[in-house]
Write a protein that holds these residues in place. Structure first.
Motif, PDB file in Angstrom:
ATOM      1  N   ILE A 165      -7.570   4.215  11.233  1.00  0.00           N
ATOM      2  CA  ILE A 165      -7.309   3.875   9.727  1.00  0.00           C
ATOM      3  C   ILE A 165      -6.321   2.400   9.790  1.00  0.00           C
ATOM      4  N   LEU A 166      -6.695   1.404   9.277  1.00  0.00           N
ATOM      5  CA  LEU A 166      -5.899   0.414   9.535  1.00  0.00           C
ATOM      6  C   LEU A 166      -4.834   0.342   8.239  1.00  0.00           C
ATOM      7  N   ILE A 167      -5.512   0.846   6.840  1.00  0.00           N
ATOM      8  CA  ILE A 167      -4.403   0.908   5.854  1.00  0.00           C
ATOM      9  C   ILE A 167      -4.751   2.285   5.187  1.00  0.00           C
ATOM     10  N   PRO A 168      -3.594   3.082   5.334  1.00  0.00           N
ATOM     11  CA  PRO A 168      -3.854   4.714   4.854  1.00  0.00           C
ATOM     12  C   PRO A 168      -3.883   4.608   3.506  1.00  0.00           C
ATOM     13  N   GLY A 169      -3.480   3.764   2.606  1.00  0.00           N
ATOM     14  CA  GLY A 169      -3.738   3.896   1.174  1.00  0.00           C
ATOM     15  C   GLY A 169      -3.158   2.524   0.666  1.00  0.00           C
ATOM     16  N   ALA A 170      -3.953   2.427  -0.303  1.00  0.00           N
ATOM     17  CA  ALA A 170      -3.956   1.002  -1.469  1.00  0.00           C
ATOM     18  C   ALA A 170      -4.756   1.278  -2.800  1.00  0.00           C
ATOM     19  N   TYR A 171      -4.433   0.690  -3.620  1.00  0.00           N
ATOM     20  CA  TYR A 171      -4.867   0.714  -4.940  1.00  0.00           C
ATOM     21  C   TYR A 171      -5.859  -0.457  -4.993  1.00  0.00           C
TER      22      TYR A 171
END
Length: 110
Positions: free
Chosen positions: A71-77
């Protein structure tokens, strides 16, 4: 642009300038949960509008077949307009929406 239907766990592909795609996964359809009144009244999430919470994977793909990577970005909107349209849905890896953590810092718009 036609609205696409998507669900928690859908894998999508973001086109990159070199012709490859960066895969991501829908962790939570915030707007869908709001429409079903699944959040408490004092939740700050209505301010996110039609956003979805996603995670992005680190390895670009050359075809539209998902290959899991770190996972590169674990969380974004992100706004849901591109999902299923400019960002094709290429699979599904189920996620339990009750276990999703909420990122506090990354917001993206197309």
């Amino acid at each position: 642009m036609k609205k696409s239907k998507f669900r928690h766990g859908d894998i999508f592909a973001v086109p990159l300038p070199d012709g490859t795609h960066l895969p991501g996964r829908i962790m939570l359809d915030i707007y869908g949960c709001l429409k079903k009144r699944l959040f408490p009244e004092d939740s700050p999430l209505p301010g996110l509008g039609r956003a979805v919470a996603v995670e992005m994977y680190s390895r670009p793909i050359t075809n539209l077949e998902f290959q899991k990577s770190e996972i590169l970005i674990p969380g974004a909107y992100v706004d849901n307009d591109e999902l299923g349209n400019g960002w094709p849905i290429i699979g599904n890896n189920p996620v339990d929406p009750k276990t999703v953590g909420f990122p506090e810092t990354l917001i993206g718009r197309s």
